[in-house]
Write a protein that holds these residues in place. Structure first.
Motif, PDB file in Angstrom:
ATOM      1  N   MET A   1      -3.070  25.528 -12.769  1.00  0.00           N
ATOM      2  CA  MET A   1      -2.684  25.188 -11.401  1.00  0.00           C
ATOM      3  C   MET A   1      -2.016  23.828 -11.337  1.00  0.00           C
ATOM      4  SD  MET A   1      -5.031  24.669  -7.970  1.00  0.00           S
ATOM      5  CE  MET A   1      -5.668  26.330  -7.813  1.00  0.00           C
ATOM      6  N   TYR A   2      -2.615  22.843 -11.998  1.00  0.00           N
ATOM      7  CA  TYR A   2      -2.103  21.483 -11.847  1.00  0.00           C
ATOM      8  C   TYR A   2      -0.709  21.323 -12.436  1.00  0.00           C
ATOM      9  CZ  TYR A   2      -1.678  16.523 -11.497  1.00  0.00           C
ATOM     10  OH  TYR A   2      -1.204  15.274 -11.164  1.00  0.00           O
TER      11      TYR A   2
ATOM     12  N   GLN B   1      -3.611   2.754  -5.416  1.00  0.00           N
ATOM     13  CA  GLN B   1      -2.508   3.695  -5.222  1.00  0.00           C
ATOM     14  C   GLN B   1      -2.850   5.036  -5.881  1.00  0.00           C
ATOM     15  OE1 GLN B   1       0.616   1.159  -6.722  1.00  0.00           O
ATOM     16  NE2 GLN B   1       0.957   0.216  -4.740  1.00  0.00           N
ATOM     17  N   PRO B   2      -2.259   6.137  -5.421  1.00  0.00           N
ATOM     18  CA  PRO B   2      -2.600   7.445  -6.000  1.00  0.00           C
ATOM     19  C   PRO B   2      -1.966   7.644  -7.375  1.00  0.00           C
ATOM     20  CG  PRO B   2      -0.943   7.698  -4.266  1.00  0.00           C
ATOM     21  CD  PRO B   2      -1.305   6.239  -4.304  1.00  0.00           C
TER      22      PRO B   2
ATOM     23  N   GLN C   1      -7.048   7.078  -4.854  1.00  0.00           N
ATOM     24  CA  GLN C   1      -6.444   6.774  -3.551  1.00  0.00           C
ATOM     25  C   GLN C   1      -7.346   7.039  -2.358  1.00  0.00           C
ATOM     26  OE1 GLN C   1      -6.094   9.543  -5.116  1.00  0.00           O
ATOM     27  NE2 GLN C   1      -5.536  11.234  -3.809  1.00  0.00           N
TER      28      GLN C   1
ATOM     29  N   THR D   1       3.730   5.823  -4.952  1.00  0.00           N
ATOM     30  CA  THR D   1       4.422   4.552  -5.180  1.00  0.00           C
ATOM     31  C   THR D   1       5.481   4.676  -6.273  1.00  0.00           C
ATOM     32  OG1 THR D   1       2.381   3.442  -4.564  1.00  0.00           O
ATOM     33  CG2 THR D   1       4.041   2.117  -5.695  1.00  0.00           C
TER      34      THR D   1
ATOM     35  N   THR E   1      -7.021  17.340  -7.851  1.00  0.00           N
ATOM     36  CA  THR E   1      -6.962  18.747  -8.261  1.00  0.00           C
ATOM     37  C   THR E   1      -6.879  18.861  -9.780  1.00  0.00           C
ATOM     38  OG1 THR E   1      -5.919  19.373  -6.189  1.00  0.00           O
ATOM     39  CG2 THR E   1      -5.660  20.907  -8.029  1.00  0.00           C
TER      40      THR E   1
ATOM     41  N   THR F   1      -1.614  15.478  -4.157  1.00  0.00           N
ATOM     42  CA  THR F   1      -1.233  14.080  -3.904  1.00  0.00           C
ATOM     43  C   THR F   1      -0.553  13.495  -5.143  1.00  0.00           C
ATOM     44  OG1 THR F   1      -3.135  13.841  -2.437  1.00  0.00           O
ATOM     45  CG2 THR F   1      -2.073  11.815  -3.188  1.00  0.00           C
ATOM     46  N   PRO F   2       0.689  13.100  -5.024  1.00  0.00           N
ATOM     47  CA  PRO F   2       1.383  12.560  -6.196  1.00  0.00           C
ATOM     48  C   PRO F   2       1.223  11.041  -6.292  1.00  0.00           C
ATOM     49  CG  PRO F   2       2.933  12.775  -4.401  1.00  0.00           C
ATOM     50  CD  PRO F   2       1.574  13.160  -3.839  1.00  0.00           C
ATOM     51  N   ALA F   3       1.756  10.463  -7.358  1.00  0.00           N
ATOM     52  CA  ALA F   3       1.778   9.005  -7.504  1.00  0.00           C
ATOM     53  C   ALA F   3       2.893   8.483  -6.598  1.00  0.00           C
ATOM     54  CB  ALA F   3       2.003   8.636  -8.964  1.00  0.00           C
TER      55      ALA F   3
ATOM     56  N   LYS G   1       1.932   8.297  15.710  1.00  0.00           N
ATOM     57  CA  LYS G   1       2.853   7.823  14.674  1.00  0.00           C
ATOM     58  C   LYS G   1       4.085   7.158  15.295  1.00  0.00           C
ATOM     59  CE  LYS G   1       5.953   9.446  11.096  1.00  0.00           C
ATOM     60  NZ  LYS G   1       6.708  10.612  10.633  1.00  0.00           N
TER      61      LYS G   1
ATOM     62  N   ARG H   1     -10.038  25.881  -3.126  1.00  0.00           N
ATOM     63  CA  ARG H   1      -9.323  25.511  -4.361  1.00  0.00           C
ATOM     64  C   ARG H   1     -10.194  25.710  -5.590  1.00  0.00           C
ATOM     65  NH1 ARG H   1      -5.619  20.382  -3.784  1.00  0.00           N
ATOM     66  NH2 ARG H   1      -4.733  21.838  -2.287  1.00  0.00           N
TER      67      ARG H   1
ATOM     68  N   CYS I   1      -4.422  11.900  10.171  1.00  0.00           N
ATOM     69  CA  CYS I   1      -4.172  13.012   9.266  1.00  0.00           C
ATOM     70  C   CYS I   1      -4.119  14.344  10.010  1.00  0.00           C
ATOM     71  CB  CYS I   1      -5.317  13.065   8.266  1.00  0.00           C
ATOM     72  SG  CYS I   1      -4.824  13.153   6.581  1.00  0.00           S
ATOM     73  N   PRO I   2      -2.994  15.026   9.969  1.00  0.00           N
ATOM     74  CA  PRO I   2      -2.985  16.374  10.523  1.00  0.00           C
ATOM     75  C   PRO I   2      -3.731  17.314   9.571  1.00  0.00           C
ATOM     76  CG  PRO I   2      -0.885  15.911   9.468  1.00  0.00           C
ATOM     77  CD  PRO I   2      -1.719  14.664   9.327  1.00  0.00           C
TER      78      PRO I   2
ATOM     79  N   PRO J   1      -3.096   8.707   0.531  1.00  0.00           N
ATOM     80  CA  PRO J   1      -3.375   7.320   0.158  1.00  0.00           C
ATOM     81  C   PRO J   1      -3.761   6.477   1.359  1.00  0.00           C
ATOM     82  CG  PRO J   1      -1.104   7.974  -0.448  1.00  0.00           C
ATOM     83  CD  PRO J   1      -1.712   9.092   0.257  1.00  0.00           C
ATOM     84  N   VAL J   2      -4.646   5.505   1.104  1.00  0.00           N
ATOM     85  CA  VAL J   2      -5.124   4.637   2.178  1.00  0.00           C
ATOM     86  C   VAL J   2      -4.587   3.214   1.979  1.00  0.00           C
ATOM     87  CG1 VAL J   2      -7.233   6.013   2.450  1.00  0.00           C
ATOM     88  CG2 VAL J   2      -7.238   4.019   0.930  1.00  0.00           C
ATOM     89  N   MET J   3      -4.901   2.344   2.898  1.00  0.00           N
ATOM     90  CA  MET J   3      -4.471   0.949   2.770  1.00  0.00           C
ATOM     91  C   MET J   3      -5.321   0.245   1.716  1.00  0.00           C
ATOM     92  SD  MET J   3      -3.619  -0.029   6.761  1.00  0.00           S
ATOM     93  CE  MET J   3      -5.252   0.309   7.421  1.00  0.00           C
TER      94      MET J   3
ATOM     95  N   THR K   1      -5.244   7.778   7.477  1.00  0.00           N
ATOM     96  CA  THR K   1      -5.343   9.089   6.832  1.00  0.00           C
ATOM     97  C   THR K   1      -6.468   9.040   5.791  1.00  0.00           C
ATOM     98  OG1 THR K   1      -3.810   8.604   5.041  1.00  0.00           O
ATOM     99  CG2 THR K   1      -2.846   9.373   7.113  1.00  0.00           C
TER     100      THR K   1
ATOM    101  N   TRP L   1      -0.792   6.162  11.527  1.00  0.00           N
ATOM    102  CA  TRP L   1      -0.910   7.474  10.886  1.00  0.00           C
ATOM    103  C   TRP L   1      -2.346   7.971  10.976  1.00  0.00           C
ATOM    104  CZ3 TRP L   1       1.967   4.819   6.459  1.00  0.00           C
ATOM    105  CH2 TRP L   1       3.291   5.252   6.374  1.00  0.00           C
TER     106      TRP L   1
ATOM    107  N   SER M   1      -3.820  14.096 -10.058  1.00  0.00           N
ATOM    108  CA  SER M   1      -4.469  14.091  -8.751  1.00  0.00           C
ATOM    109  C   SER M   1      -5.899  14.599  -8.892  1.00  0.00           C
ATOM    110  CB  SER M   1      -3.699  14.995  -7.794  1.00  0.00           C
ATOM    111  OG  SER M   1      -4.008  16.341  -8.084  1.00  0.00           O
TER     112      SER M   1
ATOM    113  N   SER N   1       0.841  -1.197   0.000  1.00  0.00           N
ATOM    114  CA  SER N   1       0.000   0.000   0.000  1.00  0.00           C
ATOM    115  C   SER N   1       0.877   1.248   0.000  1.00  0.00           C
ATOM    116  CB  SER N   1      -0.881   0.021   1.254  1.00  0.00           C
ATOM    117  OG  SER N   1      -1.893  -0.950   1.159  1.00  0.00           O
ATOM    118  N   ALA N   2       0.439   2.262  -0.703  1.00  0.00           N
ATOM    119  CA  ALA N   2       1.189   3.526  -0.707  1.00  0.00           C
ATOM    120  C   ALA N   2       1.162   4.131   0.693  1.00  0.00           C
ATOM    121  CB  ALA N   2       0.569   4.491  -1.710  1.00  0.00           C
TER     122      ALA N   2
ATOM    123  N   ASN O   1      -2.658   2.837   8.637  1.00  0.00           N
ATOM    124  CA  ASN O   1      -2.908   4.111   7.970  1.00  0.00           C
ATOM    125  C   ASN O   1      -4.382   4.533   8.082  1.00  0.00           C
ATOM    126  OD1 ASN O   1      -3.102   6.284   6.275  1.00  0.00           O
ATOM    127  ND2 ASN O   1      -2.097   5.319   4.535  1.00  0.00           N
TER     128      ASN O   1
ATOM    129  N   TYR P   1       1.350   7.054   3.663  1.00  0.00           N
ATOM    130  CA  TYR P   1       0.982   8.468   3.797  1.00  0.00           C
ATOM    131  C   TYR P   1       2.242   9.282   3.506  1.00  0.00           C
ATOM    132  CZ  TYR P   1      -0.842  12.790   5.757  1.00  0.00           C
ATOM    133  OH  TYR P   1      -1.249  14.085   5.927  1.00  0.00           O
TER     134      TYR P   1
END
Lengths: 355, 355
Positions: A214-215, B190-191, B184, A237, B62, A233-235, B307, B90, B315-316, B8-10, B5, B313, B60, A22-23, B3, A25
């Motif tokens: 923006m992106y 995965q993101p 994600q 992995t 965005t 949020t980037p890729a 953490k 945004r 999320c802040p 990305p999640v599990m 958050t 994890w 993403s 899993s990716a 995780n 955080y």
């Protein structure tokens, strides 16, 4: 399947193993550290000049090309676009879409760009080139292009999407303002991330230019990159894969050894097809790929047979070249034994008159 | 690490296993079939109206938000932007950047949007809303919003990035022109990929509008999608993960069962913190996440202890909420046992006066 396309390519085992969880955080100091190291290693492998920066976009190579056109060029520029195939054509389309003044220098498919073709363009301010025009497999004469740009104070933007790590590329020597590449070419990670290295000259322009998107904002990516983060949020992995791969390349001797490894794979293949009815298309082929025109049979049918009967992917071409050109990639985790499997298949097809 | 958050999640094991191999070559009928099925399954899970289409961007959330602003809205629009947190903000920034005429409806952080706040805006032509404002955890009253849009012929664009599969969302019932989400979040891949579903009304606008950005062009994505392809090299591995995940969700009873599963995980957590000094922030929390204000200690320190001492994890929040709000996600592969581990940790911290 054995994958001889030009991307996505086969990844080394340890790069792949990074993807099989899993990716994590990513808004963490640990991920920031990884990203700062990614930036440093990328710039090192390019021999980028002092003061350069690099960003990682979750986007294809085209996303990075467009980002450079939008963020580095301005309306005042007069741009030269070298167009020797579908990726050169894409740069021209991007200039058109974003209303940049540009002059297209057309090269015949697979033919080298000459100094003569640039004559009269000395008053231009920027030059866009796909160092390796992936559609024809041609590697441009970058020494000549770089010399021309230096002599005339022209900003040089190099799409090295399929050239990075496959062909010689020294950002400082070229005096390139920007160099871009992708995760799924010679970097041999999964697709989804493109990398952009920016010399101080490009950084200044990015800072001065107004935001268009923006992106794909390089300004935003650069600001966030200072703390090892991305604006969105980037890729994750794939960025972790890139980190692993950069470490491997550096520990194995850096860019030079990787280029040498790939060039030997390319050489072995080109040697192996010498007696087959396959003509190498470009005058000066990149190490990344060999574009071939089959002399007796159609390219499409050859691609089909290799896939269906031998479990081998090679790359078809699109458009009007679909049946006259096919491409064999040499990037990614390809061994001499893999090459031999492909060469044996081609020989067998030749003997049975299907090549 | 466990995780909790919001991405990305599990990922479930079978979704992860898809990622642990080299990305296949994708300009093939096999990958096209996968993508056509992805489109079909996504539209089915959303109950999208007849004639809808969906595209998959390597970007993403965005990127998808910006793509909708650029491709669906026009200069003639008068846009309502619901802004109740950083994701609403945004959308406002995107409208500003792309010079759309817009009116911002500000909601206090965590407070529900009311019908009264929309009064006087009946002459507007489009409305942008983050169905679940992920920064505050608030789920907007989508029935009211949808009703308002229907009554006044207003085009409704729904960012469901963190709501899809977590909260009830019926595209036909909402009469939404576009719904977007990411790989994600509750999709638990995965993101790297965002998904955009488009009803006929949006498709018509995309077709009529001029191109602004090549990489984020919905027109181009739609044209290529007809044959199950993307204009540029996509994040192939993540698209394969999405396919696996869609199949799993459908075979387990579809959207309803998945929402029910996540809502139970959320409920169990919320029940478990009832006696702890943690106040739920939003009036109407999404199932995806619980935003909490710690009543005795700072949020940052709680996030750090979880953490570093518990391997968990959460999320802040960013900006001025960094020390007053933290978020616990309920999306991804979280079991009741995982919840218990987190709740035990929080109780232990409370007993030792660190919560």
């Amino acid at each position: 399947m054995l994958n001889f396309t030009v991307g996505p390519v086969m990844s080394p085992e340890d790069v792949i193993s990074v993807a099989g969880v899993s990716a994590p955080y990513f808004r963490t100091p640990e991920f920031s550290k990884t990203m700062l190291e990614n930036e440093e290693m990328f710039l090192k492998l390019l021999n980028a000049p002092e003061g350069s920066r690099a960003v990682f976009l979750t986007a294809s190579g085209t996303g990075a090309m467009e980002s450079c056109v939008m963020n580095i060029l301005s309306d005042k520029d007069k741009v030269i676009v070298i167009n020797g195939g579908s990726f050169g054509e894409r740069f021209a389309m991007l200039c058109r879409l974003h209303r940049k003044k540009y002059t297209e220098v057309k090269c015949e498919f697979g033919k080298q760009l000459t100094r003569g073709q640039l004559s009269g363009l000395e008053d231009h301010t920027a030059l866009l080139i796909n160092m390796h025009e992936t559609s024809s497999g041609l590697l441009y004469d970058m020494k000549m292009v770089s010399q021309f740009c230096k002599e005339n104070g022209i900003l040089l933007i190099v799409d090295a999407i399929s050239a990075f790590l496959a062909d010689e590329l020294d950002m400082t020597e070229l005096n390139a303002a920007a160099v871009l590449t992708g995760s799924q070419k010679a970097l041999a990670c999964q697709p989804g991330v493109s990398l952009v290295a920016l010399a101080p000259e490009a950084l200044k322009r990015i800072n001065d230019n107004e935001e268009v998107c923006m992106y794909l904002s390089l300004k935003d990516a650069l600001i966030n990159g200072v703390r090892g983060q991305t604006p969105f949020t980037p890729a994750v992995t794939i960025l972790l894969q890139i980190h692993k791969r950069f470490e491997d390349i550096i520990s194995c001797g850096g860019t030079k050894s990787e280029i040498s490894r790939i060039s030997k794979v390319a050489e072995q293949f080109r040697e192996g097809i010498r007696d087959l009815p396959l003509m190498i298309v470009p005058e000066n082929p990149s190490n990344a790929v060999t574009a071939l025109t089959p002399l007796s049979k159609g390219a499409k049918e050859i691609v089909r047979i290799l896939k269906e009967e031998y479990g081998i992917w090679v790359c078809p071409n699109g458009g009007d070249k679909a049946d006259s050109v096919l491409r064999v990639g040499h990037i990614g985790h390809i061994t001499y034994e893999d090459n031999k499997v492909l060469l044996d298949a081609l020989c067998e097809m030749y003997i049975s008159k299907r090549l």
